[in-house]
Design an enzyme around this catalytic site. Structure first.
Site, PDB file in Angstrom:
ATOM      1  N   HIS A 128       0.826  -1.221   0.000  1.00  0.00           N
ATOM      2  CA  HIS A 128       0.000   0.000   0.000  1.00  0.00           C
ATOM      3  C   HIS A 128       0.854   1.262   0.000  1.00  0.00           C
ATOM      4  O   HIS A 128       0.359   2.344   0.293  1.00  0.00           O
ATOM      5  CB  HIS A 128      -0.968  -0.003   1.193  1.00  0.00           C
ATOM      6  CG  HIS A 128      -2.078  -1.001   1.034  1.00  0.00           C
ATOM      7  ND1 HIS A 128      -2.958  -1.327   2.025  1.00  0.00           N
ATOM      8  CD2 HIS A 128      -2.437  -1.759  -0.046  1.00  0.00           C
ATOM      9  CE1 HIS A 128      -3.820  -2.244   1.579  1.00  0.00           C
ATOM     10  NE2 HIS A 128      -3.512  -2.524   0.330  1.00  0.00           N
ATOM     11  N   CYS A 172       6.243  18.267  -7.181  1.00  0.00           N
ATOM     12  CA  CYS A 172       7.163  17.353  -7.863  1.00  0.00           C
ATOM     13  C   CYS A 172       8.439  18.118  -8.211  1.00  0.00           C
ATOM     14  O   CYS A 172       8.367  19.124  -8.923  1.00  0.00           O
ATOM     15  CB  CYS A 172       6.492  16.816  -9.122  1.00  0.00           C
ATOM     16  SG  CYS A 172       7.630  15.897 -10.180  1.00  0.00           S
ATOM     17  N   CYS A 175       8.710  18.351 -12.345  1.00  0.00           N
ATOM     18  CA  CYS A 175       7.851  19.149 -13.230  1.00  0.00           C
ATOM     19  C   CYS A 175       7.125  20.282 -12.505  1.00  0.00           C
ATOM     20  O   CYS A 175       6.472  21.100 -13.149  1.00  0.00           O
ATOM     21  CB  CYS A 175       6.841  18.251 -13.938  1.00  0.00           C
ATOM     22  SG  CYS A 175       5.523  17.672 -12.851  1.00  0.00           S
ATOM     23  N   THR A 215      -5.333  -7.750  10.184  1.00  0.00           N
ATOM     24  CA  THR A 215      -5.983  -7.085   9.053  1.00  0.00           C
ATOM     25  C   THR A 215      -7.432  -7.547   8.960  1.00  0.00           C
ATOM     26  O   THR A 215      -7.738  -8.706   9.220  1.00  0.00           O
ATOM     27  CB  THR A 215      -5.215  -7.311   7.729  1.00  0.00           C
ATOM     28  OG1 THR A 215      -5.895  -6.639   6.669  1.00  0.00           O
ATOM     29  CG2 THR A 215      -5.045  -8.775   7.378  1.00  0.00           C
ATOM     30  N   PRO A 241      -7.324 -10.505  17.390  1.00  0.00           N
ATOM     31  CA  PRO A 241      -8.158 -10.681  18.589  1.00  0.00           C
ATOM     32  C   PRO A 241      -9.648 -10.719  18.256  1.00  0.00           C
ATOM     33  O   PRO A 241     -10.448 -11.196  19.062  1.00  0.00           O
ATOM     34  CB  PRO A 241      -7.840  -9.449  19.450  1.00  0.00           C
ATOM     35  CG  PRO A 241      -7.242  -8.452  18.521  1.00  0.00           C
ATOM     36  CD  PRO A 241      -6.642  -9.194  17.369  1.00  0.00           C
TER      37      PRO A 241
END
Ligand code: APR
Length: 278
Positions: A128, A172, A175, A215, A241
């Protein structure tokens, strides 16, 4: 905590040659004080509106309100900066050292705690993204740039606003367009170049024993990883859990198990088992 039946299956897989992999999510970092996404602290307020992560963490929101999106991520960065790895992160590093080439860590966490704990980048797959970095929002290149320390190192609360000077730094370098956090947003797709999509699907097929840790199973690549391991007769063990998508799915599989417990408690126990039986 770990049933005799599961212990036997783990021992059998430890003696084999296939990979032993870990797929982790926000629950791993919960014991470091970082709120999970779908826990009660996961929401975000901007102006007078409450947002769920599913609304704020999107390209669509960035395109209309980049400030609010950056403020959310910078608040998370500030919270993560002061956090320390917990027993679960440290146990993963011990297993990396015990297992060598057989080890892979696939993480949904962008909080940097794997690095603080000493995880090796060569066997760590950040599916991710990584909140240490930003990239061009217009994709002028695939280059990643560290988020400037002048912005990333500020103390922030939920209501801290971005300053004009900070915005000037969130561009950036190539650019000059607005930069964005290097994370996968809810309205975007996994790919190989940023998120190692093909690598992790291959690893899942090579895995004989997969631990799924902390997860909820709300995202689709983790689901595909689990399916790939199960399809090749690998064992999948959920450590959580609370009951969740994976614990429920695995309850109907002969190769599926659920250890109901916190990662900071269960993972050190898995280390002991490895030390004893590898
Ligand atoms: N140990 C293990 N698991 C825990 C612990 C703990 N100490 N505390 C909480 N959990 C579990 C919860 O029961 C829950 O199942 O962690 C899970 C956290 O779920 P989510 O908040 O949905 O986080 P995650 O699954 O990592 O989210 C996936 O969604 O928002 C996106 O991109 C973001 O990477 C994130 C992805």
């Amino acid at each position: 905590m770990i049933s005799d039946a599961l212990l036997e299956r783990i021992k059998e897989k430890l003696k084999g040659q296939r990979k032993i992999s870990f797929l982790v999510g926000a629950g791993l970092s919960a014991e470091s004080g970082i709120p999970t996404f779908r826990g009660k602290d996961g929401f975000w307020v901007s102006g007078s509106k409450n947002y769920q992560p599913e609304e704020i963490g999107t390209k669509a929101m960035f395109d209309v309100n980049a400030h609010a999106v950056w403020e959310w991520f910078l608040f998370r960065i500030s919270m993560m900066r002061d956090s320390q790895p917990n027993a679960g992160h440290r146990a993963l590093v011990e297993m990396q050292d015990l297992l060598g080439d057989r080890y892979a860590l696939i993480s949904q966490n962008v909080d940097g705690l794997h690095f603080k704990a000493g995880s090796d980048e060569n066997c760590l797959f950040l599916i991710h993204g990584d909140l240490r970095y930003m990239r061009c929002s217009e994709e002028c290149s695939k280059q990643l740039y560290p988020i400037p320390a002048e912005v990333a190192d500020q103390e922030r609360t939920r209501s801290t606003k971005l300053t004009f000077e900070e915005l000037q730094l969130l561009v950036c370098p190539k650019c000059g367009e607005m930069a964005r956090p290097h994370v996968l947003w809810f309205d975007e797709y996994y790919n190989q170049s940023y998120y190692r999509l093909h690598d992790v699907l291959r690893i899942a097929k090579e895995t004989g024993l997969l631990f799924v840790v902390g997860t909820s199973g709300a995202t689709n690549l983790p689901r595909a990883i689990v399916n790939n391991t199960l399809a090749r007769q690998g064992i999948v063990v959920d450590i959580n859990p609370n009951s969740n998508y994976f614990s429920e799915k695995l309850s109907s599989k002969k190769n599926g198990f659920w250890i109901q417990g916190k990662s900071g408690v269960v993972l050190p126990r898995v280390v002991e088992i490895m030390k004893e039986h590898l």
